[in-house]
Enzyme design. Structure first.
Site, short mmCIF file in Angstrom:
data_model
loop_
_atom_site.label_atom_id
_atom_site.label_comp_id
_atom_site.label_asym_id
_atom_site.label_seq_id
_atom_site.Cartn_x
_atom_site.Cartn_y
_atom_site.Cartn_z
N LYS A 159 44.99 27.87 47.47
CA LYS A 159 46.68 27.92 47.85
C LYS A 159 47.55 26.40 48.03
O LYS A 159 48.79 26.57 47.98
CB LYS A 159 47.05 29.37 48.76
CG LYS A 159 45.96 30.36 48.54
CD LYS A 159 47.45 30.41 47.67
CE LYS A 159 46.69 32.09 47.12
NZ LYS A 159 45.20 32.53 47.15
N LYS A 200 51.01 34.89 51.08
CA LYS A 200 49.14 35.28 51.17
C LYS A 200 48.45 34.72 52.17
O LYS A 200 49.13 33.36 52.23
CB LYS A 200 48.88 35.09 49.22
CG LYS A 200 50.65 33.99 49.71
CD LYS A 200 49.79 33.20 47.54
CE LYS A 200 51.52 32.94 46.84
NZ LYS A 200 51.36 32.96 45.58
N ARG A 246 46.99 33.27 33.39
CA ARG A 246 45.66 32.21 33.92
C ARG A 246 46.02 31.65 32.58
O ARG A 246 45.82 31.65 31.47
CB ARG A 246 45.02 33.39 33.97
CG ARG A 246 44.29 32.80 33.72
CD ARG A 246 43.76 31.58 34.80
NE ARG A 246 44.00 31.73 36.60
CZ ARG A 246 43.13 33.05 37.29
NH1 ARG A 246 41.87 32.55 36.72
NH2 ARG A 246 43.48 32.72 38.00
N ARG A 258 48.78 38.39 32.63
CA ARG A 258 48.47 39.11 33.27
C ARG A 258 50.03 40.18 33.01
O ARG A 258 50.64 39.23 34.32
CB ARG A 258 47.80 39.36 34.64
CG ARG A 258 46.15 38.17 34.40
CD ARG A 258 45.45 37.74 35.40
NE ARG A 258 46.71 36.92 35.87
CZ ARG A 258 46.54 35.87 36.56
NH1 ARG A 258 45.34 35.90 37.36
NH2 ARG A 258 46.55 34.34 36.52
N ARG A 268 51.16 42.22 42.12
CA ARG A 268 50.48 41.63 42.13
C ARG A 268 49.38 42.15 40.55
O ARG A 268 49.34 43.26 40.28
CB ARG A 268 49.26 42.28 43.10
CG ARG A 268 49.69 41.52 44.34
CD ARG A 268 48.21 42.42 45.24
NE ARG A 268 48.16 43.73 45.46
CZ ARG A 268 47.30 44.62 45.74
NH1 ARG A 268 46.53 43.53 46.44
NH2 ARG A 268 46.77 45.88 45.46
N ASP A 279 47.13 29.72 37.72
CA ASP A 279 48.35 31.05 37.45
C ASP A 279 49.80 30.28 37.82
O ASP A 279 50.28 28.76 38.75
CB ASP A 279 48.27 31.99 38.83
CG ASP A 279 47.09 32.62 39.01
OD1 ASP A 279 46.03 31.99 38.65
OD2 ASP A 279 47.36 33.15 39.51
N GLU A 337 49.13 28.73 41.75
CA GLU A 337 47.86 28.81 42.46
C GLU A 337 46.95 27.92 41.67
O GLU A 337 47.05 28.05 40.33
CB GLU A 337 47.33 30.25 42.95
CG GLU A 337 46.08 30.51 43.41
CD GLU A 337 45.21 31.79 43.34
OE1 GLU A 337 44.74 31.34 44.18
OE2 GLU A 337 45.48 32.33 42.48
N ASN A 383 42.79 28.12 40.57
CA ASN A 383 42.08 29.14 41.41
C ASN A 383 40.52 28.07 41.46
O ASN A 383 41.09 26.89 39.84
CB ASN A 383 41.11 29.87 40.74
CG ASN A 383 42.78 30.84 41.13
OD1 ASN A 383 42.04 31.42 41.90
ND2 ASN A 383 43.54 30.39 40.33
N1 ADP Z 1 55.34 33.30 44.30
C1 ADP Z 1 55.32 34.55 43.44
N2 ADP Z 1 56.27 35.12 42.93
C2 ADP Z 1 55.98 36.44 42.50
N3 ADP Z 1 55.36 36.76 43.00
C3 ADP Z 1 53.54 36.12 43.06
C4 ADP Z 1 53.65 35.32 43.53
N4 ADP Z 1 52.69 34.41 44.48
C5 ADP Z 1 51.77 35.69 44.18
N5 ADP Z 1 52.47 36.81 43.04
C6 ADP Z 1 52.32 37.71 43.04
O1 ADP Z 1 51.19 38.05 43.16
C7 ADP Z 1 49.61 38.04 42.81
C8 ADP Z 1 48.48 37.32 43.17
O2 ADP Z 1 49.19 36.12 43.77
P1 ADP Z 1 48.41 34.95 43.69
O3 ADP Z 1 49.62 33.81 44.70
O4 ADP Z 1 47.69 34.27 42.15
O5 ADP Z 1 46.72 34.76 44.85
P2 ADP Z 1 45.36 35.60 44.64
O6 ADP Z 1 45.35 35.83 42.57
O7 ADP Z 1 44.76 34.22 45.12
O8 ADP Z 1 45.80 36.74 44.74
C9 ADP Z 1 50.30 37.48 41.52
O9 ADP Z 1 49.24 37.76 40.01
C10 ADP Z 1 52.09 37.70 41.34
O10 ADP Z 1 50.99 38.72 40.96
MG MG Z 2 45.94 34.24 41.45
#
Ligand code: ADP
Ligand code: MG
Length: 317
Positions: A123, A159, A209, A223, A231, A271, A279, A281
């Protein structure tokens, strides 16, 4: 070639979803030997030699998809390739495991490079590229987090720093009277950092992704979050849709590719939401099976070709 896969317990890996499974299957089809272990069985034995209690593993076209032989100890030097693919949480045990993996000899290829796994926070690393990532604040001060949400117009995503699969990800708005309570829980009353990010509305069309091999994009999948869910993660019910790489996606990959290579991040999954990198990964990126199914490809063949070449280069063959 002998591969050690350090992964979560095999019964937890979903045969039709998990990226480790197809990499193991490809290795096995190439006549390579596959061994599996859980990270808690990695240690240092007498003489300071790093070792692991592992299972010789057969990958099968049956249910279950694997068959393991009784566990035995091996030294890390006994393997040509070690895949560190344990899922987060990225906690102190994970951190120490990267130090143990550092003890593997130069002849063994560890993927991703344990030093890279320490340097490239999933992150945090996006912050090295502020022009391609959304406005982000990292804090454990609840008032700072709240002020950031207000500065952003009343909406943000929070997060945890070391999570995955959407666990602990919240979309917070100013109408929500639970926000402070959520921040108290999320930061554990100020004990743990949270990442706060500008909410990107394009997430409703999907979170892309992109898989990068040695810093180059090799495939992508969109996704799309389920209705009533913020999410997009597959773990959170996100739907997989075919995705092309846009010029912006290529620009993002070109910006971060050299840094990933420099840190030995051979296999990464980034992502991208809308135009923004959210992000990177590096611990156990997934998405290969979905891309294979939608694009009619077998990314694992490309991945194994890359590994074989990297090992030859490493050994100067
Ligand atoms: N800045 C953002 N704006 C809108 N949705 C977000 C954002 N960051 C994350 N999300 C939502 O949260 C989900 C997970 O966030 P992510 O940062 O990819 O963390 P992880 O997948 O490691 O849990 C993303 O797939 C998206 O749906
Ligand atoms: Mg993610």
């Amino acid at each position: 070639m002998r591969h050690l896969f350090i992964v979560d317990p095999l019964p937890q890996l979903l045969v039709n979803k998990d990226t480790s499974v197809v990499i193991m299957r490809e290795a096995s089809q190439r006549g390579h030997e596959v061994f599996t272990a859980q990270v808690e069985y990695l240690d240092v034995g007498e003489g300071g030699r790093p070792r692991v209690r592992m299972h010789p593993t057969q990958v099968r076209d049956a249910d279950p998809w694997f068959e393991t032989s009784p566990s035995q100890y091996a030294h890390l030097q006994d393997f040509d390739v070690i895949w560190m693919r344990t899922d987060p949480p990225y906690d102190m045990n994970y951190f120490y495991a990267t130090h143990l993996l550092d003890l593997a000899p130069a002849s063994t290829l560890v993927l991703n490079d344990p030093k890279g796994l320490r340097e490239v926070g999933e992150k945090l690393f996006v912050l090295h590229f502020p022009d391609i990532c959304p406005d982000t604040l990292i804090s454990r001060q609840i008032d700072e987090l709240l002020a950031f949400r207000d500065k952003l117009g009343g909406e943000m995503v929070i997060k945890p720093l070391g999570g995955c699969g959407g666990v602990g990800v919240f979309h917070l708005t100013s109408e929500d009277r639970n926000v402070r309570a959520i921040l108290e829980m999320a930061t554990r009353d100020g004990a743990e950092y949270q990442v706060a990010q500008r909410y990107i509305p394009e997430v409703r069309n999907g979170d892309k992704r992109i898989i990068l091999l040695d810093g180059e994009p090799i495939g992508a999948v969109l996704r799309v979050p389920a209705g009533g869910e913020s999410r997009a993660n597959f773990h959170a019910g996100g739907r997989a849709l075919r995705a092309e790489l846009t010029p912006r996606d290529r620009e993002i990959c070109a910006r971060i590719g050299p840094a990933l290579r420099e840190h030995g991040i051979f296999f990464a999954g980034i992502d991208v939401i809308g135009d923004w990198l959210t992000e990177i990964n590096v611990t156990s990126p997934t998405g290969v099976q979905e891309i294979n199914a939608l694009d009619g490809v077998r990314l694992e063949a490309q991945i194994l070709d890359g590994v074989e070449k990297k090992l030859r280069d490493k050994r100067g063959e």
